[in-house]
Write a protein that holds these residues in place. Structure first.
Motif, PDB file in Angstrom:
ATOM      1  N   ASP A 113       0.713  -1.407  -0.010  1.00  0.00           N
ATOM      2  CA  ASP A 113       0.007  -0.049   0.021  1.00  0.00           C
ATOM      3  C   ASP A 113       0.841   1.307   0.164  1.00  0.00           C
ATOM      4  O   ASP A 113       0.210   2.293  -0.120  1.00  0.00           O
ATOM      5  CB  ASP A 113      -0.775  -0.166   1.250  1.00  0.00           C
ATOM      6  N   ASP A 116      -5.373  -7.896   9.359  1.00  0.00           N
ATOM      7  CA  ASP A 116      -6.410  -7.471  10.089  1.00  0.00           C
ATOM      8  C   ASP A 116      -6.125  -7.416  11.653  1.00  0.00           C
ATOM      9  O   ASP A 116      -5.196  -7.902  12.011  1.00  0.00           O
ATOM     10  CB  ASP A 116      -8.031  -8.026   9.754  1.00  0.00           C
ATOM     11  N   PRO A 133      -0.991   5.628   5.140  1.00  0.00           N
ATOM     12  CA  PRO A 133      -0.603   4.171   5.742  1.00  0.00           C
ATOM     13  C   PRO A 133       0.210   4.386   6.912  1.00  0.00           C
ATOM     14  O   PRO A 133       1.214   5.246   6.872  1.00  0.00           O
ATOM     15  CB  PRO A 133       0.042   3.661   4.582  1.00  0.00           C
ATOM     16  N   ASP A 177      -4.083  -1.120   3.380  1.00  0.00           N
ATOM     17  CA  ASP A 177      -5.163  -0.904   2.775  1.00  0.00           C
ATOM     18  C   ASP A 177      -4.906  -1.267   1.336  1.00  0.00           C
ATOM     19  O   ASP A 177      -4.573  -0.374   0.446  1.00  0.00           O
ATOM     20  CB  ASP A 177      -5.454   0.600   2.894  1.00  0.00           C
ATOM     21  N   ASP A 178      -4.677  -2.636   0.926  1.00  0.00           N
ATOM     22  CA  ASP A 178      -4.369  -3.111  -0.132  1.00  0.00           C
ATOM     23  C   ASP A 178      -4.808  -4.654  -0.394  1.00  0.00           C
ATOM     24  O   ASP A 178      -4.650  -5.362   0.312  1.00  0.00           O
ATOM     25  CB  ASP A 178      -2.732  -3.004  -0.093  1.00  0.00           C
ATOM     26  N   TYR A 180      -3.661  -7.666   1.750  1.00  0.00           N
ATOM     27  CA  TYR A 180      -4.695  -8.245   2.553  1.00  0.00           C
ATOM     28  C   TYR A 180      -4.725  -9.993   2.392  1.00  0.00           C
ATOM     29  O   TYR A 180      -4.617 -10.602   3.261  1.00  0.00           O
ATOM     30  CB  TYR A 180      -5.947  -7.715   2.536  1.00  0.00           C
TER      31      TYR A 180
END
Length: 186
Positions: free
Chosen positions: A23, A59, A84, A112-113, A117
């Motif tokens: 990210d 997460d 990020p 956030d990718d 993830y």
């Protein structure tokens, strides 16, 4: 994307190194619980092993596996930042000893990718993420700026987002269990 995740996962499970888009910037990655793989990252980057590396988790649930006590403020901080952000947590656990800093801390980011993830989720573990450069050299802003010795030094180069220019590295915040918050990198 699924085929790339499978190829990268295979290399991670075998103790190899991957070069992958995150990210933030292109990263060198490995299994965060594999001592020998982490040694390879330090050797490739020509970096002292006393300088800590960042790792990525999918997460909050996965974060709990690697940090004994997640400070309450962590969630609040991550909800308000708009770029990020990596947090350095106290009391790291279930990671390779040579990944954990001398003071017992670990730097972890929930990216956030989608690729990052799903790689972490399907691998079911933390993945090291350090910029794809030799220590002391500039962080590459795009795939084409990655040095040939880095490209040759990894076992697999993920074939995604090679035309994308990367943003800057993540912000880093140290969040101690005693409530002290320190900005390490903006």
């Amino acid at each position: 994307m699924q085929a790339e995740i499978q190829k990268a996962m295979k290399v991670l499970k075998e103790g190899g190194l991957i070069l992958y888009p995150t990210d933030t910037v292109w990263g060198i990655g490995c299994d965060a619980s594999n001592i020998e793989a982490i040694k390879k990252v330090y050797a490739l980057k020509q970096r002292e092993d006393s300088k800590a590396l960042i790792c990525l988790v999918a997460d909050d649930r996965m974060l709990k596996k690697y940090v004994k006590q997640i400070p309450f403020a962590a969630k609040s901080i991550l909800e308000v930042v708009d770029n990020p952000t990596t947090i350095i947590y106290d009391e790291a656990q279930n990671l390779a000893d040579n990944l954990i800093a001398d003071d017992g801390t670990i730097a972890i980011r929930i990216p956030d990718d989608d690729f990052c993830y799903w790689l972490s989720r399907k691998f079911n573990g933390a993945v090291v993420s350090t910029s794809a450069n030799i220590s002391g050299q500039p962080t590459p802003k795009s795939f084409k700026e990655i040095a040939p010795e880095v490209l040759k030094g990894v076992d697999y180069v993920v074939n995604l987002h090679r035309d994308k220019n990367c943003s800057k590295p993540s912000s880093i915040i140290k969040l101690s269990n005693n409530g002290v918050v320190k900005i390490i990198r903006k």
